[in-house]
Motif scaffolding. Sequence first.
Motif, mmCIF file in Angstrom:
data_model
loop_
_atom_site.group_PDB
_atom_site.id
_atom_site.type_symbol
_atom_site.label_atom_id
_atom_site.label_comp_id
_atom_site.label_asym_id
_atom_site.label_seq_id
_atom_site.Cartn_x
_atom_site.Cartn_y
_atom_site.Cartn_z
ATOM 1 N N UNK A 56 -5.741 -5.291 -6.100
ATOM 2 C CA UNK A 56 -4.524 -4.927 -6.170
ATOM 3 C C UNK A 56 -3.631 -6.216 -6.052
ATOM 4 N N UNK A 57 -2.954 -6.129 -7.251
ATOM 5 C CA UNK A 57 -2.138 -7.277 -7.417
ATOM 6 C C UNK A 57 -0.288 -6.659 -7.784
ATOM 7 N N UNK A 58 0.532 -7.338 -6.872
ATOM 8 C CA UNK A 58 1.985 -6.675 -7.028
ATOM 9 C C UNK A 58 2.690 -7.492 -7.278
ATOM 10 N N UNK A 59 3.513 -7.215 -8.055
ATOM 11 C CA UNK A 59 4.567 -8.006 -9.105
ATOM 12 C C UNK A 59 6.037 -7.145 -9.214
ATOM 13 N N UNK A 60 6.449 -7.762 -10.479
ATOM 14 C CA UNK A 60 8.142 -6.768 -10.801
ATOM 15 C C UNK A 60 7.797 -5.924 -11.404
ATOM 16 N N UNK A 61 8.483 -5.097 -11.215
ATOM 17 C CA UNK A 61 8.416 -3.967 -12.371
ATOM 18 C C UNK A 61 9.768 -4.562 -13.428
ATOM 19 N N UNK A 62 9.329 -4.053 -15.044
ATOM 20 C CA UNK A 62 10.543 -3.743 -16.455
ATOM 21 C C UNK A 62 11.252 -2.726 -15.519
ATOM 22 N N UNK A 63 10.955 -2.480 -14.562
ATOM 23 C CA UNK A 63 11.670 -1.366 -14.447
ATOM 24 C C UNK A 63 12.916 -1.157 -12.944
ATOM 25 N N UNK A 64 12.608 -2.747 -12.083
ATOM 26 C CA UNK A 64 13.480 -3.046 -11.530
ATOM 27 C C UNK A 64 13.229 -2.911 -10.586
ATOM 28 N N UNK A 65 11.628 -2.439 -10.057
ATOM 29 C CA UNK A 65 10.861 -2.309 -8.820
ATOM 30 C C UNK A 65 10.061 -2.639 -8.658
ATOM 31 N N UNK A 66 9.153 -2.295 -7.867
ATOM 32 C CA UNK A 66 7.745 -2.801 -7.903
ATOM 33 C C UNK A 66 6.591 -3.041 -8.471
ATOM 34 N N UNK A 67 6.179 -2.985 -9.217
ATOM 35 C CA UNK A 67 4.976 -3.407 -9.866
ATOM 36 C C UNK A 67 2.926 -3.197 -8.992
ATOM 37 N N UNK A 68 2.302 -2.286 -9.024
ATOM 38 C CA UNK A 68 1.030 -2.579 -8.320
ATOM 39 C C UNK A 68 -0.131 -2.339 -10.113
ATOM 40 N N UNK A 69 -0.804 -3.527 -8.980
ATOM 41 C CA UNK A 69 -1.961 -3.537 -10.426
ATOM 42 C C UNK A 69 -3.791 -3.672 -9.817
ATOM 43 N N UNK A 70 -3.902 -2.143 -10.615
ATOM 44 C CA UNK A 70 -5.005 -1.836 -9.683
ATOM 45 C C UNK A 70 -6.321 -2.622 -10.968
ATOM 46 N N UNK A 71 -6.656 -4.192 -10.576
ATOM 47 C CA UNK A 71 -7.691 -4.086 -11.735
ATOM 48 C C UNK A 71 -9.449 -4.489 -11.482
ATOM 49 N N UNK A 72 -10.326 -3.651 -11.839
ATOM 50 C CA UNK A 72 -11.310 -3.524 -11.660
ATOM 51 C C UNK A 72 -11.989 -4.418 -13.374
ATOM 52 N N UNK A 73 -13.284 -4.637 -12.110
ATOM 53 C CA UNK A 73 -13.920 -5.389 -12.974
ATOM 54 C C UNK A 73 -15.434 -4.678 -14.241
ATOM 55 N N UNK A 74 -15.373 -5.134 -14.927
ATOM 56 C CA UNK A 74 -16.811 -4.168 -15.102
ATOM 57 C C UNK A 74 -17.979 -4.032 -15.167
ATOM 58 N N UNK A 75 -18.199 -2.790 -14.935
ATOM 59 C CA UNK A 75 -19.256 -2.254 -14.101
ATOM 60 C C UNK A 75 -20.400 -3.095 -14.508
ATOM 61 N N UNK A 76 -21.587 -2.742 -13.496
ATOM 62 C CA UNK A 76 -22.732 -4.257 -13.834
ATOM 63 C C UNK A 76 -23.889 -3.148 -14.203
ATOM 64 N N UNK A 77 -24.816 -4.180 -14.770
ATOM 65 C CA UNK A 77 -25.079 -3.232 -15.422
ATOM 66 C C UNK A 77 -26.969 -2.604 -14.718
#
Length: 450
Positions: free
Chosen positions: A429-450
């Motif tokens: 999870x990466x936190x940042x500044x949202x375009x709405x003016x508040x907090x932006x939390x991004x959950x980045x999940x990798x591609x599933x393993x074969x």
Amino acid sequence: MRLMPFNVWTRWIKRRLPTSLWGRSLLIIIIPVLIMQGAVTFAFFDAHWQTVTSRLSESLAGDIAWAAESYRDDPSPENLAVIIDRAERNMQLSIAFQEDAKLPEEERRGAIGVVDRTLEAALQMRVREPFWFDTTRYPAYVDIRVQEEGGVLRIIAPRERAVATQAHIFVLWLMGATGLLLAVAVIFIRNQVRTIERLAAAAEAFGRGESVPRFKPHGAREVRAAASAFLEMRSRIQRHIDQRTAMLASVSHDLRTPLTRLRLELALAPPFKRADAMRGDLDEMEHMIDEYLAFARGEAGEAAQPVNVREALERAAADARGIGAEVEVDAPEGLSVPLRPLAFRRALSNLTGNAASHGEHVRLSARALASGGVEFVVEDDGPGIPEDMHDEAFRPFSRLDPSRSQNRKGVGLGMAIARDVARGHGGDIVLGRSELGGLKASIRLPAPKE
């Protein structure tokens, strides 16, 4: 021109070398073999092939000089016939005299020129008259012409009389043996590297909360020792997790009993002024116990299965609307990703609940990444979190409130649980500044393993 420093060259080379153990092991085998092959080939051509070719050319030049001098001593047709007959029977030379002819003006030389230079040096040493030769027009023969009085003496000689034509066989044998050795080395290296890859895959799977029951130590002794150490470490960690979960489950069960008794006594008691406040305290205590147990347990044993991304966001949006926030959902239709449904739903619900608690407008979105993974984004228009406190927000029991006020529901485990779930899926999870003016939390999940 200014030369680059040595350390710059070393960094430039390192950036272009393979980064995998498989690639570097191949280089360790291939580079010495290629150097050895090049050295052997160079030594062969320099010490053997060129020597043999020089001697063959000198022998051919001597025969041509004999034919030219014999014809010059007696340029009669009868003597020419004798020279042609002897040269054909004893020297494999085909000789013809071209009357009133001149030597060609153009030179025909091979692409490499080794044979041409050797033959030219031999002819210059043995033949005193002007001459011309061609080693390219006929693949199996050499065309040599000597200027004589009244015409040109043309000699067609087999190519093997001027050059060692079987040298390519040595090169083919050398290349074949090298290819065979490399193939055997590649097979053995691949088997050793595969065991390390299996160990890495098992460790990565364990980090995501998945089990690899069929994993067993294989390969070299050192690799088997590392695999055995990993299995022992996994067992110890799993025992620790099980003990912690069992302990907290017992504590939760023990605490629920008096809480239930208090709730029952409060329900049976006659109405009084503090009844509603006491019920709120009981609800808060029960919620705290649930969060403690969820944080300790995680849903690590849950199996992954395909989850529709938009449906997961819609469920989280429905929970946030129940709190009173306006929620916007932006996600492609039909996009799915393998997840542990209950664990990921808890993580997404925690982030959405935080956004709805601190802001009036919440936006939930998702998109497919170019690498094959998926990114979930939760945004709000609340006050946000200062950048220097992003790491603090993920610490367990951290409420980002110096007074640690209990006016808000929760114990500061929501963000910690969400990050634990994301990392359990191999992401973060990466936190940042949202375009709405508040907090932006991004959950980045990798591609599933074969």
